[in-house]
Every structure is written in C-alpha cells, then in structure tokens.
Design an enzyme around this catalytic site. Structure first.
Site, PDB file in Angstrom:
ATOM      1  N   LYS A 267      -7.096  -4.441  15.556  1.00  0.00           N
ATOM      2  CA  LYS A 267      -7.590  -3.480  14.563  1.00  0.00           C
ATOM      3  C   LYS A 267      -9.032  -3.068  14.882  1.00  0.00           C
ATOM      4  O   LYS A 267      -9.419  -1.919  14.667  1.00  0.00           O
ATOM      5  CB  LYS A 267      -7.467  -4.062  13.155  1.00  0.00           C
ATOM      6  CG  LYS A 267      -6.008  -4.267  12.713  1.00  0.00           C
ATOM      7  CD  LYS A 267      -5.225  -2.966  12.710  1.00  0.00           C
ATOM      8  CE  LYS A 267      -3.841  -3.112  12.102  1.00  0.00           C
ATOM      9  NZ  LYS A 267      -3.088  -1.844  12.057  1.00  0.00           N
TER      10      LYS A 267
ATOM     11  N   TYR B 252      -4.637 -10.177  15.869  1.00  0.00           N
ATOM     12  CA  TYR B 252      -4.429  -9.076  14.915  1.00  0.00           C
ATOM     13  C   TYR B 252      -5.763  -8.372  14.646  1.00  0.00           C
ATOM     14  O   TYR B 252      -5.868  -7.145  14.748  1.00  0.00           O
ATOM     15  CB  TYR B 252      -3.831  -9.608  13.610  1.00  0.00           C
ATOM     16  CG  TYR B 252      -3.652  -8.527  12.553  1.00  0.00           C
ATOM     17  CD1 TYR B 252      -2.558  -7.655  12.611  1.00  0.00           C
ATOM     18  CD2 TYR B 252      -4.583  -8.349  11.524  1.00  0.00           C
ATOM     19  CE1 TYR B 252      -2.403  -6.651  11.662  1.00  0.00           C
ATOM     20  CE2 TYR B 252      -4.428  -7.352  10.574  1.00  0.00           C
ATOM     21  CZ  TYR B 252      -3.334  -6.507  10.644  1.00  0.00           C
ATOM     22  OH  TYR B 252      -3.177  -5.515   9.706  1.00  0.00           O
TER      23      TYR B 252
ATOM     24  N   GLY C 200       6.039   4.320  11.107  1.00  0.00           N
ATOM     25  CA  GLY C 200       6.309   3.177  10.227  1.00  0.00           C
ATOM     26  C   GLY C 200       6.473   3.618   8.784  1.00  0.00           C
ATOM     27  O   GLY C 200       5.929   3.000   7.866  1.00  0.00           O
TER      28      GLY C 200
HETATM   29  P1  NAP Z   1       5.246  -3.394   6.574  1.00  0.00           P
HETATM   30  O1  NAP Z   1       5.624  -3.238   5.148  1.00  0.00           O
HETATM   31  O2  NAP Z   1       5.605  -4.619   7.312  1.00  0.00           O
HETATM   32  O3  NAP Z   1       5.779  -2.100   7.376  1.00  0.00           O
HETATM   33  C1  NAP Z   1       5.492  -1.994   8.743  1.00  0.00           C
HETATM   34  C2  NAP Z   1       6.030  -0.675   9.260  1.00  0.00           C
HETATM   35  O4  NAP Z   1       5.773  -0.632  10.679  1.00  0.00           O
HETATM   36  C3  NAP Z   1       7.537  -0.554   9.076  1.00  0.00           C
HETATM   37  O5  NAP Z   1       7.855   0.795   8.843  1.00  0.00           O
HETATM   38  C4  NAP Z   1       8.072  -1.006  10.419  1.00  0.00           C
HETATM   39  O6  NAP Z   1       9.328  -0.436  10.767  1.00  0.00           O
HETATM   40  C5  NAP Z   1       7.009  -0.455  11.370  1.00  0.00           C
HETATM   41  N1  NAP Z   1       7.047  -1.203  12.626  1.00  0.00           N
HETATM   42  C6  NAP Z   1       6.793  -2.521  12.820  1.00  0.00           C
HETATM   43  N2  NAP Z   1       6.994  -2.845  14.111  1.00  0.00           N
HETATM   44  C7  NAP Z   1       7.403  -1.719  14.736  1.00  0.00           C
HETATM   45  C8  NAP Z   1       7.796  -1.415  16.065  1.00  0.00           C
HETATM   46  N3  NAP Z   1       7.826  -2.332  17.040  1.00  0.00           N
HETATM   47  N4  NAP Z   1       8.157  -0.147  16.348  1.00  0.00           N
HETATM   48  C9  NAP Z   1       8.154   0.786  15.395  1.00  0.00           C
HETATM   49  N5  NAP Z   1       7.804   0.584  14.110  1.00  0.00           N
HETATM   50  C10 NAP Z   1       7.439  -0.670  13.793  1.00  0.00           C
HETATM   51  O7  NAP Z   1       3.657  -3.256   6.769  1.00  0.00           O
HETATM   52  P2  NAP Z   1       2.522  -2.585   5.867  1.00  0.00           P
HETATM   53  O8  NAP Z   1       1.895  -3.662   5.083  1.00  0.00           O
HETATM   54  O9  NAP Z   1       3.018  -1.363   5.217  1.00  0.00           O
HETATM   55  O10 NAP Z   1       1.486  -2.211   7.027  1.00  0.00           O
HETATM   56  C11 NAP Z   1       1.329  -0.890   7.523  1.00  0.00           C
HETATM   57  C12 NAP Z   1       0.045  -0.825   8.325  1.00  0.00           C
HETATM   58  O11 NAP Z   1      -1.052  -1.240   7.487  1.00  0.00           O
HETATM   59  C13 NAP Z   1       0.014  -1.749   9.546  1.00  0.00           C
HETATM   60  O12 NAP Z   1      -0.649  -1.110  10.610  1.00  0.00           O
HETATM   61  C14 NAP Z   1      -0.792  -2.943   9.052  1.00  0.00           C
HETATM   62  O13 NAP Z   1      -1.407  -3.645  10.093  1.00  0.00           O
HETATM   63  C15 NAP Z   1      -1.785  -2.248   8.145  1.00  0.00           C
HETATM   64  N6  NAP Z   1      -2.378  -3.143   7.136  1.00  0.00           N
HETATM   65  C16 NAP Z   1      -1.609  -3.773   6.211  1.00  0.00           C
HETATM   66  C17 NAP Z   1      -2.205  -4.618   5.282  1.00  0.00           C
HETATM   67  C18 NAP Z   1      -1.436  -5.373   4.241  1.00  0.00           C
HETATM   68  O14 NAP Z   1      -2.031  -6.241   3.565  1.00  0.00           O
HETATM   69  N7  NAP Z   1      -0.168  -5.077   4.019  1.00  0.00           N
HETATM   70  C19 NAP Z   1      -3.597  -4.808   5.313  1.00  0.00           C
HETATM   71  C20 NAP Z   1      -4.340  -4.134   6.263  1.00  0.00           C
HETATM   72  C21 NAP Z   1      -3.727  -3.307   7.162  1.00  0.00           C
HETATM   73  P3  NAP Z   1      10.713  -1.221  10.416  1.00  0.00           P
HETATM   74  O15 NAP Z   1      10.914  -1.101   8.946  1.00  0.00           O
HETATM   75  O16 NAP Z   1      11.707  -0.469  11.189  1.00  0.00           O
HETATM   76  O17 NAP Z   1      10.510  -2.633  10.865  1.00  0.00           O
END
Ligand code: NAP
Length: 246
Positions: free
Chosen positions: A156, A152, A16
């Site tokens: 986690k 979700y 990702g």
């Molecule tokens: P984001 O900006 O939505 O990016 C998500 C990433 O995951 C993108 O690179 C996306 O690829 C990839 N992805 C999603 N579905 C996929 C699939 N089916 N197959 C392959 N790749 C996939 O999210 P983020 O906020 O950076 O989150 C990254 C991680 O941090 C996640 O595990 C999330 O649960 C965790 N997290 C985030 C937050 C927050 O507040 N943002 C808080 C706690 C934890 P594409 O670009 O190709 O879609």
C-alpha cells in the site's frame, strides 16, 4: 452524501466490484449517473446481481489481478470503449510473518495489491479521456507498522508512491491520480479478524470516532475525487479512517 447526478454521461471501471468497498464504490458512481464496467475475479454471479440493480446497463469484465496475461485479455475485451474513471480497488489482506511466509504468498500479495495497479493503469490508458480520474485504494497500513502484515503495508505504501509519480506522469494528459486510504472497514476482508471481541475492542479504542468504517464511507470520498469539485486535486492520499491515523 446525497447523489447529485454529477457523473451523468461518464463511464467508470471499478476493479473488485463484487463485494465490500468496490461494490459500494460501483453503487455510488452509478447513483451519480456513471455507466459501469464491473470487474470481478472468477465468480460472476455477485456482479450479475449488482448489474441488475443498477440504473444503467453495465458491463462485466473478469480477470485474476495476479496475472498480467488475464489483465491484458480483459482489456482486449474492452477495446474501443472510452473511460472517464478508473478505480483500482481489488486487493487482498494476508498475514506475512517474517518467519514462515512462503514465496508464493508474498508474490501473490505483491501481484494483486501493487503490480495490478500498474498494469491495469497501463492497460486503461488508451481508453482514458483527458480529464479522467484514477483513484487507487490504499490503506492507513501504508504509514503504520503492523506486526505480521509487513508486506500488505509495503504494497500500500508502494501504491501511494505510484499515485504521486503517476499523477506527475499523467498530468500533461490532464488525467488526475489520487488515492484513498481507509482505516479498518467492515467487509469480508476484516470479518474474521474482528470476530474476536478483544481484537474488535482494541481496534475501536484506536478510532476516535468510535466505530469502524463501512464501505459507503470510502465510496463517498471516491465519488468526490471523481467529481468536478475535485478537478484541481492530484497526487494526493485522503485518509478515510475515523481519525485512526492520528
Ligand atoms: P473484500 O471485501 O475482500 O473484496 C476484495 C475485492 O477484490 C473482491 O471484489 C475480490 O474479488 C477482489 N479480488 C481479490 N483478489 C483478486 C484477484 N486475485 N483478482 C481479481 N480480483 C480480486 O475487500 P475490501 O475490504 O472491500 O477491500 C477493497 C480494497 O480496500 C482492497 O484494496 C483493500 O486492501 C483496501 N482496504 C480495505 C480495508 C478494510 O478494512 N476492509 C482497509 C484498508 C484498505 P472476488 O470477490 O472475486 O474474490
């Protein structure tokens, strides 16, 4: 944290990596000297731009993390490589109200957020060198109740449980497994949620440090866990939440 070149000669796979936290992690590990395998889902172009901006040549690998067959195909394309670092970051954040959630929506959340961490780790094992680091991206939601988003948080919490058990299972191979649990981070994942000023204000009140996280807050801690300084840390979850969890 200022890059110190601590990962010179190391090779890292970040899932990702196209945007948000994964992209910041890739940039930070590359700034530390690592060569990157950048994973994306379907759209390669953000990663082609990112790869062009990194100091060393990187490889782009594609797979839909919801599909085991795609994960296996991706690793076939990486056969023969050695990896020092695996960051299981790809994830989705979808509402799953107890009333009205379709089976497909629940299955996708579990497949991308939980099952892929297991399958990617399994597939990466033959490539991981002794001393390698695995960092799983969890969330403070693993330990908080969030109405309407129960699945979700459950995925986690399961990732944190996997982290502890795999840390034990892989300790004989000297592979260290840890997790980072962000609070709310400003990425595409949360943009729509926080476009409502009342929701944003409520969230800010719960952050003692007075702001939401940015991807670099998380990336710096991932880089630490991949560094020599973290050589005696395994099976741990580090909250990166500006005090949200307390
Ligand atoms: P984001 O900006 O939505 O990016 C998500 C990433 O995951 C993108 O690179 C996306 O690829 C990839 N992805 C999603 N579905 C996929 C699939 N089916 N197959 C392959 N790749 C996939 O999210 P983020 O906020 O950076 O989150 C990254 C991680 O941090 C996640 O595990 C999330 O649960 C965790 N997290 C985030 C937050 C927050 O507040 N943002 C808080 C706690 C934890 P594409 O670009 O190709 O879609």
């Amino acid at each position: 944290m200022k890059p110190s070149g601590s990962l010179e000669g190391k090779s890292a796979l970040v899932t990702g990596a196209s945007r948000g936290i994964g992209r910041a992690v890739a940039v930070r590990l590359a700034a530390e000297g690592a060569e990157l395998v950048l994973h994306c889902n379907k759209n390669r172009s953000p990663l082609e731009d990112l790869a062009a901006s990194l100091p060393r040549p990187s490889t782009i690998a594609q797979a839909n993390m919801a599909e085991l067959s795609e994960i296996r195909r991706m690793f076939e394309s990486l056969a023969g490589r050695a990896l020092d670092i695996l960051v299981n970051n790809a994830g989705i954040w979808r509402p799953t109200p107890i009333e009205g959630t379709a089976p497909e929506a629940l299955d996708e959340l579990v497949a991308v957020n939980l099952k892929s961490v297991f399958w990617v780790t399994q597939s990466a094992l033959p490539l991981l060198k002794p001393g390698a680091r695995i960092v799983n991206i969890s969330s403070v939601a693993a330990r908080l109740g969030v109405a309407g988003r129960s699945v979700y948080g459950a995925t986690k919490a399961a990732v944190e449980s996997l982290t502890r058990s795999l840390a034990l299972e892989l300790a004989p191979r000297k592979i260290l497994v840890n997790a980072v649990a962000p609070g709310y981070v400003e990425t595409d994942m949360t943009a729509e949620h926080f476009s409502n000023p009342a929701v944003l204000e409520r969230a800010l009140k719960r952050h003692p440090l007075g702001r939401l996280g940015v991807p670099e807050d998380v990336a710096d801690v991932v880089a630490f866990l991949c560094s020599r300084d973290a050589r005696f840390i395994t099976g741990q979850v580090i909250n990166v939440s500006g005090g949200f969890i307390i």
